[in-house]
Design a protein around this motif. Sequence first.
Motif, PDB file in Angstrom:
ATOM      1  N   GLN A  58       8.724   5.938  -7.849  1.00  0.00           N
ATOM      2  CA  GLN A  58       8.697   5.830  -6.383  1.00  0.00           C
ATOM      3  C   GLN A  58       8.898   7.173  -5.686  1.00  0.00           C
ATOM      4  N   ARG A  59       9.533   8.131  -6.334  1.00  0.00           N
ATOM      5  CA  ARG A  59       9.694   9.447  -5.695  1.00  0.00           C
ATOM      6  C   ARG A  59       8.354  10.176  -5.588  1.00  0.00           C
ATOM      7  N   GLN A  60       7.337   9.712  -6.307  1.00  0.00           N
ATOM      8  CA  GLN A  60       5.991  10.285  -6.246  1.00  0.00           C
ATOM      9  C   GLN A  60       5.156   9.635  -5.134  1.00  0.00           C
ATOM     10  N   LEU A  61       5.735   8.668  -4.449  1.00  0.00           N
ATOM     11  CA  LEU A  61       4.992   7.836  -3.510  1.00  0.00           C
ATOM     12  C   LEU A  61       5.624   7.823  -2.131  1.00  0.00           C
ATOM     13  N   ARG A 117       0.855  -1.193   0.000  1.00  0.00           N
ATOM     14  CA  ARG A 117       0.000   0.000   0.000  1.00  0.00           C
ATOM     15  C   ARG A 117       0.890   1.243   0.000  1.00  0.00           C
ATOM     16  N   VAL A 118       0.548   2.175  -0.868  1.00  0.00           N
ATOM     17  CA  VAL A 118       1.314   3.405  -0.981  1.00  0.00           C
ATOM     18  C   VAL A 118       0.359   4.602  -1.030  1.00  0.00           C
ATOM     19  N   ARG A 119       0.911   5.775  -0.767  1.00  0.00           N
ATOM     20  CA  ARG A 119       0.173   7.038  -0.882  1.00  0.00           C
ATOM     21  C   ARG A 119       0.887   7.879  -1.934  1.00  0.00           C
ATOM     22  N   ILE A 120       0.120   8.482  -2.811  1.00  0.00           N
ATOM     23  CA  ILE A 120       0.698   9.338  -3.838  1.00  0.00           C
ATOM     24  C   ILE A 120       0.900  10.728  -3.242  1.00  0.00           C
ATOM     25  N   VAL A 121       2.136  11.191  -3.242  1.00  0.00           N
ATOM     26  CA  VAL A 121       2.480  12.474  -2.621  1.00  0.00           C
ATOM     27  C   VAL A 121       2.921  13.526  -3.635  1.00  0.00           C
ATOM     28  N   ASP A 122       2.772  13.205  -4.912  1.00  0.00           N
ATOM     29  CA  ASP A 122       3.112  14.156  -5.965  1.00  0.00           C
ATOM     30  C   ASP A 122       1.840  14.907  -6.378  1.00  0.00           C
ATOM     31  N   LYS A 123       1.835  16.219  -6.153  1.00  0.00           N
ATOM     32  CA  LYS A 123       0.658  17.032  -6.480  1.00  0.00           C
ATOM     33  C   LYS A 123       0.372  17.063  -7.980  1.00  0.00           C
ATOM     34  N   LYS A 124       1.377  16.710  -8.786  1.00  0.00           N
ATOM     35  CA  LYS A 124       1.207  16.772 -10.236  1.00  0.00           C
ATOM     36  C   LYS A 124       0.708  15.458 -10.840  1.00  0.00           C
ATOM     37  N   ALA A 125       0.675  14.404 -10.065  1.00  0.00           N
ATOM     38  CA  ALA A 125       0.233  13.105 -10.594  1.00  0.00           C
ATOM     39  C   ALA A 125      -1.205  13.214 -11.075  1.00  0.00           C
ATOM     40  N   SER A 126      -1.416  12.969 -12.343  1.00  0.00           N
ATOM     41  CA  SER A 126      -2.740  13.061 -12.964  1.00  0.00           C
ATOM     42  C   SER A 126      -3.397  14.413 -12.666  1.00  0.00           C
ATOM     43  N   CYS A 135       6.004   1.908 -11.190  1.00  0.00           N
ATOM     44  CA  CYS A 135       4.963   0.907 -10.986  1.00  0.00           C
ATOM     45  C   CYS A 135       3.600   1.429 -11.420  1.00  0.00           C
ATOM     46  N   ASP A 136       2.645   0.509 -11.483  1.00  0.00           N
ATOM     47  CA  ASP A 136       1.241   0.832 -11.677  1.00  0.00           C
ATOM     48  C   ASP A 136       0.546   0.617 -10.340  1.00  0.00           C
ATOM     49  N   ILE A 137      -0.411   1.492 -10.033  1.00  0.00           N
ATOM     50  CA  ILE A 137      -1.084   1.449  -8.738  1.00  0.00           C
ATOM     51  C   ILE A 137      -2.588   1.465  -8.935  1.00  0.00           C
ATOM     52  N   PHE A 138      -3.275   0.559  -8.255  1.00  0.00           N
ATOM     53  CA  PHE A 138      -4.733   0.587  -8.224  1.00  0.00           C
ATOM     54  C   PHE A 138      -5.142   1.608  -7.171  1.00  0.00           C
ATOM     55  N   ILE A 139      -5.795   2.693  -7.602  1.00  0.00           N
ATOM     56  CA  ILE A 139      -6.200   3.772  -6.707  1.00  0.00           C
ATOM     57  C   ILE A 139      -7.558   3.426  -6.095  1.00  0.00           C
ATOM     58  N   ASP A 140      -7.585   3.302  -4.769  1.00  0.00           N
ATOM     59  CA  ASP A 140      -8.794   2.873  -4.077  1.00  0.00           C
ATOM     60  C   ASP A 140      -9.999   3.760  -4.362  1.00  0.00           C
ATOM     61  N   ASP A 141      -9.844   5.074  -4.188  1.00  0.00           N
ATOM     62  CA  ASP A 141     -10.979   5.997  -4.317  1.00  0.00           C
ATOM     63  C   ASP A 141     -11.594   6.020  -5.710  1.00  0.00           C
ATOM     64  N   PHE A 142     -10.784   5.782  -6.726  1.00  0.00           N
ATOM     65  CA  PHE A 142     -11.276   5.863  -8.102  1.00  0.00           C
ATOM     66  C   PHE A 142     -11.497   4.498  -8.735  1.00  0.00           C
ATOM     67  N   ARG A 143     -11.029   3.463  -8.073  1.00  0.00           N
ATOM     68  CA  ARG A 143     -11.143   2.101  -8.591  1.00  0.00           C
ATOM     69  C   ARG A 143     -10.604   2.009 -10.024  1.00  0.00           C
ATOM     70  N   GLU A 144      -9.419   2.619 -10.199  1.00  0.00           N
ATOM     71  CA  GLU A 144      -8.756   2.601 -11.490  1.00  0.00           C
ATOM     72  C   GLU A 144      -7.252   2.507 -11.278  1.00  0.00           C
ATOM     73  N   VAL A 145      -6.541   2.174 -12.341  1.00  0.00           N
ATOM     74  CA  VAL A 145      -5.093   1.997 -12.252  1.00  0.00           C
ATOM     75  C   VAL A 145      -4.372   3.232 -12.774  1.00  0.00           C
ATOM     76  N   GLY A 150      -3.070  16.398 -10.225  1.00  0.00           N
ATOM     77  CA  GLY A 150      -3.481  16.564  -8.836  1.00  0.00           C
ATOM     78  C   GLY A 150      -4.625  15.654  -8.416  1.00  0.00           C
ATOM     79  N   ARG A 151      -5.192  14.942  -9.336  1.00  0.00           N
ATOM     80  CA  ARG A 151      -6.331  14.067  -9.051  1.00  0.00           C
ATOM     81  C   ARG A 151      -5.977  12.964  -8.047  1.00  0.00           C
ATOM     82  N   TYR A 152      -4.754  12.473  -8.101  1.00  0.00           N
ATOM     83  CA  TYR A 152      -4.344  11.368  -7.230  1.00  0.00           C
ATOM     84  C   TYR A 152      -3.625  11.829  -5.963  1.00  0.00           C
ATOM     85  N   TYR A 153      -3.456  13.124  -5.795  1.00  0.00           N
ATOM     86  CA  TYR A 153      -2.682  13.627  -4.659  1.00  0.00           C
ATOM     87  C   TYR A 153      -3.266  13.143  -3.328  1.00  0.00           C
ATOM     88  N   LEU A 154      -2.403  12.528  -2.517  1.00  0.00           N
ATOM     89  CA  LEU A 154      -2.703  11.972  -1.197  1.00  0.00           C
ATOM     90  C   LEU A 154      -3.666  10.791  -1.220  1.00  0.00           C
TER      91      LEU A 154
END
Length: 133
Positions: free
Chosen positions: A70-73, A25-34, A54-64, A36-40
């Motif tokens: 890794q510096r974004q995480l 489990r990881v948290r996206i900490v890059d404000k620019k990822a998508s 890597c590819d990450i399944f985002i819980d809130d959006f149920r999408e990959v 800002g949609r994926y931030y935190l």
Amino acid sequence: KARMKDTASLVPVSSARPWLYPNIRVRIVDKKASNGRYYLKKGTVVDVKTPETCDIFIDDFREVAQDLHQRQLETVVPKVEGSPLLCVSGKWKGRQGTLLRRNKKTDYIACQLEDEEEVLKLHLDDVCELVVG
């Protein structure tokens, strides 16, 4: 009674050392990822493409979300005692275990690794929640 052993690494997880594993489990900490949609947002690593991407399944959006570095995480440490975890850095890198205690004030956790009797004291940056089942 198991005794505590301090095995904390002196250097926290950094983008210089690969630490990605599938099913953590990881948290996206890059404000620019998508944009800002994926931030935190939290998610589960579903595919490690290179040692640092890597590819990450985002819980809130149920999408990959694809091709995140890794510096974004940052790692997500389990909150519930008894939860599975994976050591992602340090002497025990790659080993699975169970969270026994978490202390946010000291930034350390107590855990027991599979096939180990000793209770280990590890830095929060060296472990990550492991998704099983």
